[in-house]
Motif scaffolding. Sequence first.
Motif, mmCIF file in Angstrom:
data_model
loop_
_atom_site.group_PDB
_atom_site.id
_atom_site.type_symbol
_atom_site.label_atom_id
_atom_site.label_comp_id
_atom_site.label_asym_id
_atom_site.label_seq_id
_atom_site.Cartn_x
_atom_site.Cartn_y
_atom_site.Cartn_z
ATOM 1 N N PHE A 313 0.820 -1.614 0.048
ATOM 2 C CA PHE A 313 -0.033 0.256 0.024
ATOM 3 C C PHE A 313 1.652 0.670 -0.129
ATOM 4 O O PHE A 313 0.422 2.433 -0.697
ATOM 5 C CB PHE A 313 -0.859 -0.131 1.079
ATOM 6 C CG PHE A 313 -2.356 -1.271 1.165
ATOM 7 C CD1 PHE A 313 -2.289 -1.674 0.168
ATOM 8 C CD2 PHE A 313 -2.164 -1.697 2.235
ATOM 9 C CE1 PHE A 313 -3.756 -2.154 -0.012
ATOM 10 C CE2 PHE A 313 -3.442 -2.399 2.364
ATOM 11 C CZ PHE A 313 -3.794 -3.316 1.209
ATOM 12 N N GLU A 314 1.798 1.274 0.860
ATOM 13 C CA GLU A 314 3.032 2.656 0.916
ATOM 14 C C GLU A 314 3.144 3.005 -0.215
ATOM 15 O O GLU A 314 3.329 3.852 -0.887
ATOM 16 C CB GLU A 314 4.085 2.058 2.125
ATOM 17 C CG GLU A 314 4.851 3.449 2.437
ATOM 18 C CD GLU A 314 5.528 3.116 3.490
ATOM 19 O OE1 GLU A 314 6.320 4.363 3.932
ATOM 20 O OE2 GLU A 314 5.648 1.925 4.109
ATOM 21 N N ARG A 315 4.017 1.286 -1.042
ATOM 22 C CA ARG A 315 4.545 1.973 -2.146
ATOM 23 C C ARG A 315 3.834 2.395 -3.483
ATOM 24 O O ARG A 315 3.890 3.889 -3.843
ATOM 25 C CB ARG A 315 5.394 0.725 -2.689
ATOM 26 C CG ARG A 315 6.723 0.909 -4.192
ATOM 27 C CD ARG A 315 7.368 -0.089 -4.613
ATOM 28 N NE ARG A 315 5.988 -1.312 -4.857
ATOM 29 C CZ ARG A 315 5.804 -1.947 -4.755
ATOM 30 N NH1 ARG A 315 6.377 -1.911 -3.014
ATOM 31 N NH2 ARG A 315 4.746 -3.047 -4.466
ATOM 32 N N LEU A 316 2.786 2.043 -3.557
ATOM 33 C CA LEU A 316 1.887 2.672 -4.347
ATOM 34 C C LEU A 316 0.850 3.481 -4.276
ATOM 35 O O LEU A 316 1.202 4.746 -4.959
ATOM 36 C CB LEU A 316 0.277 1.236 -4.726
ATOM 37 C CG LEU A 316 0.791 0.558 -4.834
ATOM 38 C CD1 LEU A 316 -0.616 -0.522 -5.026
ATOM 39 C CD2 LEU A 316 1.165 -0.024 -6.452
ATOM 40 N N LEU A 317 1.493 3.960 -2.767
ATOM 41 C CA LEU A 317 0.665 5.235 -2.639
ATOM 42 C C LEU A 317 1.616 6.546 -2.278
ATOM 43 O O LEU A 317 1.815 7.219 -3.000
ATOM 44 C CB LEU A 317 0.386 4.864 -1.197
ATOM 45 C CG LEU A 317 0.047 6.565 -0.408
ATOM 46 C CD1 LEU A 317 -1.550 7.023 -0.597
ATOM 47 C CD2 LEU A 317 -0.702 6.722 1.517
ATOM 48 N N ASP A 318 2.583 6.199 -2.687
ATOM 49 C CA ASP A 318 3.832 6.930 -2.643
ATOM 50 C C ASP A 318 3.734 7.262 -4.278
ATOM 51 O O ASP A 318 4.057 8.163 -4.706
ATOM 52 C CB ASP A 318 5.193 6.701 -2.819
ATOM 53 C CG ASP A 318 5.381 6.277 -0.674
ATOM 54 O OD1 ASP A 318 4.833 7.570 -0.254
ATOM 55 O OD2 ASP A 318 5.850 6.185 -0.267
ATOM 56 N N GLU A 319 3.754 6.032 -5.351
ATOM 57 C CA GLU A 319 3.740 6.439 -6.768
ATOM 58 C C GLU A 319 2.758 7.043 -7.413
ATOM 59 O O GLU A 319 2.658 7.800 -8.224
ATOM 60 C CB GLU A 319 4.127 4.631 -7.263
ATOM 61 C CG GLU A 319 5.233 4.192 -7.076
ATOM 62 C CD GLU A 319 5.652 3.582 -7.469
ATOM 63 O OE1 GLU A 319 4.911 3.039 -8.441
ATOM 64 O OE2 GLU A 319 6.791 2.069 -7.386
ATOM 65 N N HIS A 320 1.976 6.934 -6.472
ATOM 66 C CA HIS A 320 0.234 6.957 -7.215
ATOM 67 C C HIS A 320 -0.403 7.949 -6.909
ATOM 68 O O HIS A 320 -1.522 8.668 -7.438
ATOM 69 C CB HIS A 320 -0.481 5.515 -7.713
ATOM 70 C CG HIS A 320 -0.012 5.627 -8.463
ATOM 71 N ND1 HIS A 320 0.266 5.333 -9.966
ATOM 72 C CD2 HIS A 320 0.131 3.470 -8.312
ATOM 73 C CE1 HIS A 320 0.328 3.980 -10.081
ATOM 74 N NE2 HIS A 320 0.615 2.911 -9.240
ATOM 75 N N GLY A 321 0.079 8.713 -5.325
ATOM 76 C CA GLY A 321 -0.803 9.962 -4.715
ATOM 77 C C GLY A 321 -1.753 9.307 -3.911
ATOM 78 O O GLY A 321 -2.345 8.254 -4.046
ATOM 79 N N ASP A 322 -2.506 10.398 -3.030
ATOM 80 C CA ASP A 322 -3.798 9.985 -2.288
ATOM 81 C C ASP A 322 -4.687 10.744 -3.095
ATOM 82 O O ASP A 322 -5.537 10.037 -2.496
ATOM 83 C CB ASP A 322 -3.533 10.465 -1.351
ATOM 84 C CG ASP A 322 -4.327 10.486 0.106
ATOM 85 O OD1 ASP A 322 -4.368 9.338 -0.020
ATOM 86 O OD2 ASP A 322 -4.244 10.582 1.000
#
Length: 391
Positions: A313-322
């Motif tokens: 979740f954390e990496r996807l959140l960093d890559e694609h934004g919130d």
Amino acid sequence: MTQTLKQPSGFADFVAGERAVLTRVSVRVVPDGVELLLPDGQPLVWRWADLRRLPDQAEKDALVIRRAGNMVARLYLRDSELRTQIQSRAPHLKKRDRSIPMSMLAVWAGGAAAAVAVIIFFLVPVMAAQLAVLLPAEGEKALGDTTFEQIRMALDETGLGSTAICEGDDGNAAMRAMYDRLNPTPDLPYDVQIHILDHDMVNAFALPGGRIVFFRGLIDQADNPEEVAAVLAHEIGHVVNRDPTRDALRSAGSLGVLGLLFGDFAGGTITLFLANQLINASYSQSAETTADDYAHDLLDTAGVSPAALGTMFERLLDEHGDAEGIIAHFMSHPQMGARIAAAQAAVVDGRDYGSVLNDVEWQALQTVCGSASPRQSDPDSLDKKVWPDGE
């Protein structure tokens, strides 16, 4: 000697309103209005000022009248002389009764809206929760099978068929090996089938009847097999709690209520809607939290770090934004930060966690759809669709 004028009289058909039955009555024009002689012998006078004409498409040759304030009782007059007399003497024959006040309409509309809200947001979810437990496994599987095929068709961008299921034998064997090492069988209400679709969406979800669907895009995005295993454990949690079936029943029930109000939402439309809902995995926040907790325990028992769910979740959140991307998928889910923190908190200090797949198995899973992972070949080449907007 003064001669008394004879008042026009005749016969008509009368409907009292209690039943849709025509009763033949005697009708006489009197100074105050129209006198009806009912079968029980009692006269009933409809006063001139109260008479209202009621257009009736089924009775072209009759004058249909009623009394002001009474919408059900009516008199069908076919006698030409009586019709002429009434049309000439009734001053308000074409007048409409006073309309219902807007305030009253607003009250009624508000009450109706509140009733629909109670049905959709309270009664339907409660009934769906009960039915999800009572529904036979065969019924759940049939619903899951139909929805799975609808999803494959909906996601096919060519319009010529269905999105392909990845058929790599070694890759599917690796996914099954991952499932076996998690060993959730004692908790499950039925057997689980896992499918990997050849689509670049970064997503996974569970369907009614024990189907779990992964997209190639999620496997491509994973840094290691433990992250895929963490997502698999989460989806198994939904199957254990029958969340997909509960969500499908709730959506179908809500659509049924809305269909009664606004039109036909039956058949293929419901199936397509459910397919969209399940692609977006719009379970409740409590269901998502419960599935996360189940995944943490399952991973820990299998010797896999629960933190893998958080790192995914954390990496996807960093890559694609919130604001968009994966957050569109999790709009109805708990806050991402809380889920990441919960995964990290589930790690047991001092425990020696290992890998869920060996290097050969992980490579096979990455190429299950017949090509190497884009992250392995060119990390900068990713241009992926993450969880779809609209949740």
